[in-house]
Motif scaffolding. Structure first.
Motif, PDB file in Angstrom:
ATOM      1  N   ASN A 254      36.965  28.644  20.432  1.00 42.41           N
ATOM      2  CA  ASN A 254      38.183  29.443  20.317  1.00 42.41           C
ATOM      3  C   ASN A 254      38.064  30.790  21.016  1.00 42.41           C
ATOM      4  N   ASP A 255      36.938  31.448  20.822  1.00 42.29           N
ATOM      5  CA  ASP A 255      36.761  32.804  21.347  1.00 42.29           C
ATOM      6  C   ASP A 255      35.784  32.881  22.513  1.00 42.29           C
ATOM      7  N   TRP A 256      34.897  31.882  22.640  1.00 42.06           N
ATOM      8  CA  TRP A 256      33.890  31.912  23.697  1.00 42.06           C
ATOM      9  C   TRP A 256      33.734  30.521  24.291  1.00 42.06           C
ATOM     10  N   ALA A 257      33.437  30.488  25.587  1.00 43.67           N
ATOM     11  CA  ALA A 257      33.245  29.219  26.287  1.00 43.67           C
ATOM     12  C   ALA A 257      32.243  29.421  27.414  1.00 43.67           C
ATOM     13  N   LEU A 258      31.714  28.306  27.922  1.00 46.95           N
ATOM     14  CA  LEU A 258      30.778  28.331  29.041  1.00 46.95           C
ATOM     15  C   LEU A 258      31.508  27.989  30.333  1.00 46.95           C
ATOM     16  N   GLU A 259      31.255  28.773  31.361  1.00 43.87           N
ATOM     17  CA  GLU A 259      31.783  28.512  32.696  1.00 43.87           C
ATOM     18  C   GLU A 259      30.678  28.810  33.701  1.00 43.87           C
ATOM     19  N   ARG A 260      31.006  28.654  34.990  1.00 43.78           N
ATOM     20  CA  ARG A 260      30.071  29.007  36.057  1.00 43.78           C
ATOM     21  C   ARG A 260      30.693  30.065  36.945  1.00 43.78           C
ATOM     22  N   CYS A 261      29.847  30.943  37.445  1.00 48.72           N
ATOM     23  CA  CYS A 261      30.291  31.945  38.408  1.00 48.72           C
ATOM     24  C   CYS A 261      30.852  31.234  39.635  1.00 48.72           C
ATOM     25  N   VAL A 262      32.016  31.667  40.097  1.00 47.63           N
ATOM     26  CA  VAL A 262      32.648  31.005  41.242  1.00 47.63           C
ATOM     27  C   VAL A 262      31.900  31.274  42.541  1.00 47.63           C
ATOM     28  N   SER A 263      30.976  32.230  42.518  1.00 52.93           N
ATOM     29  CA  SER A 263      30.247  32.573  43.737  1.00 52.93           C
ATOM     30  C   SER A 263      28.866  31.932  43.787  1.00 52.93           C
ATOM     31  N   CYS A 264      28.061  32.162  42.740  1.00 54.83           N
ATOM     32  CA  CYS A 264      26.674  31.675  42.771  1.00 54.83           C
ATOM     33  C   CYS A 264      26.414  30.521  41.811  1.00 54.83           C
ATOM     34  N   ARG A 265      27.430  30.155  41.007  1.00 55.66           N
ATOM     35  CA  ARG A 265      27.336  29.035  40.066  1.00 55.66           C
ATOM     36  C   ARG A 265      26.447  29.314  38.869  1.00 55.66           C
ATOM     37  N   ALA A 266      26.106  30.579  38.619  1.00 52.60           N
ATOM     38  CA  ALA A 266      25.341  30.934  37.424  1.00 52.60           C
ATOM     39  C   ALA A 266      26.194  30.704  36.183  1.00 52.60           C
ATOM     40  N   VAL A 267      25.525  30.450  35.056  1.00 54.88           N
ATOM     41  CA  VAL A 267      26.230  30.221  33.795  1.00 54.88           C
ATOM     42  C   VAL A 267      26.834  31.523  33.292  1.00 54.88           C
ATOM     43  N   LEU A 268      28.054  31.429  32.760  1.00 49.43           N
ATOM     44  CA  LEU A 268      28.745  32.592  32.203  1.00 49.43           C
ATOM     45  C   LEU A 268      29.230  32.281  30.801  1.00 49.43           C
ATOM     46  N   LEU A 269      29.208  33.279  29.935  1.00 48.41           N
ATOM     47  CA  LEU A 269      29.869  33.221  28.636  1.00 48.41           C
ATOM     48  C   LEU A 269      31.163  34.004  28.774  1.00 48.41           C
ATOM     49  N   ILE A 270      32.286  33.337  28.573  1.00 47.83           N
ATOM     50  CA  ILE A 270      33.561  33.989  28.845  1.00 47.83           C
ATOM     51  C   ILE A 270      34.542  33.751  27.698  1.00 47.83           C
ATOM     52  N   ASP A 271      35.594  34.576  27.677  1.00 48.01           N
ATOM     53  CA  ASP A 271      36.735  34.368  26.797  1.00 48.01           C
ATOM     54  C   ASP A 271      37.609  33.292  27.446  1.00 48.01           C
ATOM     55  N   PRO A 272      37.779  32.125  26.804  1.00 47.14           N
ATOM     56  CA  PRO A 272      38.514  31.040  27.466  1.00 47.14           C
ATOM     57  C   PRO A 272      39.971  31.370  27.751  1.00 47.14           C
ATOM     58  N   LEU A 273      40.523  32.371  27.068  1.00 53.03           N
ATOM     59  CA  LEU A 273      41.920  32.742  27.286  1.00 53.03           C
ATOM     60  C   LEU A 273      42.074  33.830  28.342  1.00 53.03           C
ATOM     61  N   SER A 274      40.959  34.389  28.797  1.00 52.15           N
ATOM     62  CA  SER A 274      41.023  35.462  29.777  1.00 52.15           C
ATOM     63  C   SER A 274      41.408  34.919  31.153  1.00 52.15           C
ATOM     64  N   ILE A 275      42.197  35.704  31.880  1.00 53.94           N
ATOM     65  CA  ILE A 275      42.566  35.319  33.249  1.00 53.94           C
ATOM     66  C   ILE A 275      41.680  36.014  34.275  1.00 53.94           C
TER      67      ILE A 275
END
Length: 215
Positions: free
Chosen positions: A148-169
């Motif tokens: 709900n508040d946190w999700a895993l994504e990858r950096c669009v540049s280097c593909r490193a793992v990111l912890l992000i707010d899934p609702l953030s633009i």
């Protein structure tokens, strides 16, 4: 194997797990939740632990476990450790693929707890001076399992793992790449090449026109 033998082995497994959790500085309520032991049984394990605790083993601390991941994320060092640990937990299938409702109530079980301990042991071998605690790890897993508040994504540049707010633009980019972009020549920033624009678009969007998942 008889039913009584099977029950004995299951209880022994939970008992050993409880001792492992105490050696990782888990709180009594955490031990109870993940082993399924009663309060009385946990108190018995704690007495045994205190009696045989080595000088390097942590004390059995009481009190509430951490509740808010956002507070931990304000610390840059912990944020980096939480991000790395999140990637490892996803790789080891500690974090479910599908979202879990009320993870604190539905996720704890012996199998998952053993995988959590294994993941933390691997992480601490790779990062000997890690500050991340087992209680903080559990908070991370609950947050990502619910999604709900946190999700895993990858950096669009280097593909490193990111912890992000899934609702953030906000653009999915790590701090290293963000810092590097600030040092690019102005001409490169103002007039990017067609190849750079295309590469960035391909990285950000998958074949269906949506951001690619982590794994």
């Amino acid at each position: 194997m008889s039913i009584s033998d099977d029950r004995y082995l299951q209880d022994l497994r939970r008992y050993n797990l409880a001792l492992t959790l105490l050696r990782l500085a888990a709180r009594p309520n955490t031990v109870r939740a993940w082993t399924g032991f009663s309060r009385q049984r946990v108190r018995q394990v704690i007495r045994h632990y205190r009696k045989h605790r080595s000088s390097s083993d942590p004390h059995c601390d009481r009190g509430p476990s951490p509740k808010r991941l956002a507070k931990l994320m304000n610390n840059p060092t912990l944020r980096s450790e939480l991000t790395a640990m999140a990637g490892l937990c996803r790789l080891l299938h500690v974090i479910p693929e599908e979202r879990v409702t009320n993870a604190r109530a539905t996720l704890p079980n012996v199998d998952t707890a053993e995988r959590l301990c294994h993941a933390l042991a691997i992480y601490r071998r790779m990062v000997p001076h890690a500050r991340l605690t087992f209680e903080q790890l559990i908070l991370l897993v609950f947050a990502l399992a619910e999604g709900n508040d946190w999700a895993l994504e990858r950096c669009v540049s280097c593909r490193a793992v990111l912890l992000i707010d899934p609702l953030s633009i906000a653009r999915r980019i790590c701090s290293d790449c963000r810092g590097a972009s600030h040092h690019r020549p102005c001409a490169a920033l103002d007039h990017p090449t067609d190849e750079a624009v295309a590469a960035e678009g391909d990285d950000l969007l998958g074949a269906e026109g949506v951001q690619q998942s982590l794994f």
